[in-house]
Design a protein around this motif. Structure first.
Motif, PDB file in Angstrom:
ATOM      1  N   HIS A 192      -3.891  -3.856   2.493  1.00  0.00           N
ATOM      2  CA  HIS A 192      -5.251  -3.408   2.334  1.00  0.00           C
ATOM      3  C   HIS A 192      -5.822  -2.523   3.431  1.00  0.00           C
ATOM      4  CE1 HIS A 192      -8.624  -2.769  -0.092  1.00  0.00           C
ATOM      5  NE2 HIS A 192      -9.301  -3.633   0.647  1.00  0.00           N
ATOM      6  N   ASN A 208      -6.126  -3.770  -5.396  1.00  0.00           N
ATOM      7  CA  ASN A 208      -7.318  -3.563  -5.863  1.00  0.00           C
ATOM      8  C   ASN A 208      -7.090  -2.468  -6.737  1.00  0.00           C
ATOM      9  OD1 ASN A 208      -7.169  -2.570  -3.148  1.00  0.00           O
ATOM     10  ND2 ASN A 208      -9.004  -1.387  -3.501  1.00  0.00           N
ATOM     11  N   HIS A 227      -2.912  -9.351  -1.240  1.00  0.00           N
ATOM     12  CA  HIS A 227      -3.258  -7.847  -0.812  1.00  0.00           C
ATOM     13  C   HIS A 227      -4.402  -7.812   0.187  1.00  0.00           C
ATOM     14  CE1 HIS A 227      -3.369  -3.493  -1.376  1.00  0.00           C
ATOM     15  NE2 HIS A 227      -4.807  -3.853  -1.378  1.00  0.00           N
ATOM     16  N   ASP A 276      -1.335  -2.004  -4.442  1.00  0.00           N
ATOM     17  CA  ASP A 276      -1.800  -0.637  -4.350  1.00  0.00           C
ATOM     18  C   ASP A 276      -0.621   0.464  -4.547  1.00  0.00           C
ATOM     19  OD1 ASP A 276      -4.379  -1.621  -4.142  1.00  0.00           O
ATOM     20  OD2 ASP A 276      -4.670  -0.666  -2.196  1.00  0.00           O
ATOM     21  N   ASP A 297       0.738  -1.196  -0.158  1.00  0.00           N
ATOM     22  CA  ASP A 297       0.067  -0.045   0.125  1.00  0.00           C
ATOM     23  C   ASP A 297       0.730   1.279   0.084  1.00  0.00           C
ATOM     24  OD1 ASP A 297      -3.204  -1.070   0.385  1.00  0.00           O
ATOM     25  OD2 ASP A 297      -1.643  -2.203   1.597  1.00  0.00           O
TER      26      ASP A 297
HETATM   27 MN    MN Z   1      -6.092  -1.862  -1.115  1.00  0.00          MN
END
Ligand code: MN
Length: 234
Positions: free
Chosen positions: A157, A63, A122, A36, A8
């Motif tokens: 995440h 995502n 993730h 990410d 992230d």
């Molecule tokens: Mn994420």
């Protein structure tokens, strides 16, 4: 083998730079970039930097790495903020960088000294957008990890570090490099032979000043997040 997990990054170049410098000081054989990457205020700088390591590091998909290159918007049920940022981030990247994001794998398994096989994902083992939070009840996590043969699962995440054991599996959240909650710095994790949850401090004031001079949308929101990390994750 010793492995650093950086999750992230969310297009925070200052935080990424600080973490990479810290990793260089440690004896690390492999870096796992846990997804990410480019959703945030400095997508181009972050992707230009990461592309220098595209052969050396191991990348998995988050995502937003799925959403940004396809310019997901309101038709996918996203709010205005996310939709606008997806479009803007995609516009900042090169075709090669967009193609790279589209091609990322969802998970990777590594064998690490002293720890054995670790599954890196993730969100959860079954979805890049399913959240395993520091306080998600065990009965909600159990179906997410059903059928996973590895004893250790690393995720991200939800932007808050933790180390929990659920259903006999050790689940470790590496935290967020660039958009952390509940920590004053860039979060990452080191594996082998033990598990270390690390926080690397960096100059958030300078990072904030730089993004405020840019044309990134919602830059004030990101600046506020860097200076005052919230207690709750996304
Ligand atoms: Mn994420």
């Amino acid at each position: 083998m010793r492995v650093a997990a950086i999750y992230d990054i969310h297009a925070n170049y200052s935080a990424l730079e600080a973490v990479l410098a810290e990793i260089k000081k440690n004896d690390v054989d492999r870096v796992v970039v846990g997804g990410d990457l480019a959703w945030g205020p400095e997508p181009r700088q972050v992707m230009d930097c990461l592309m220098d390591y595209k052969e050396e590091f191991t990348f998995i998909r988050g995502n937003v790495d799925r959403e940004v290159p396809y310019r997901y918007g309101k038709e996918k049920g996203l709010d205005d903020f996310t939709a606008e940022l997806n479009h803007w981030c995609a516009d900042q990247l090169t075709e090669e960088q967009l193609k790279f994001l589209k091609g990322l794998p969802e998970k990777v398994i590594l064998n690490i000294d002293g720890l054995g096989e670790i599954l890196f994902v993730h969100g959860s083992p079954r979805s890049d957008e399913e959240a395993i939070r520091i306080d998600t009840p065990e009965n909600e996590i159990l179906p997410m990890i059903e059928g996973v043969p590895q004893d250790i699962i690393v995720c991200g995440h939800t932007h808050i570090q933790f180390d929990r054991t659920v259903g006999g599996k050790r689940i470790i959240n590496a935290g967020s490099v660039g958009l952390q909650s509940r920590a004053n710095g860039a979060c990452w994790a080191l594996f082998g032979p033990n598990v270390e949850l690390n926080v690397t401090t960096y100059d958030t004031k300078m990072a904030t000043e730089r993004i405020l001079k840019s044309n990134a949308p919602f830059k004030e929101d990101f600046a506020d997040h860097y200076l005052n990390p919230p207690y709750e994750g996304p």
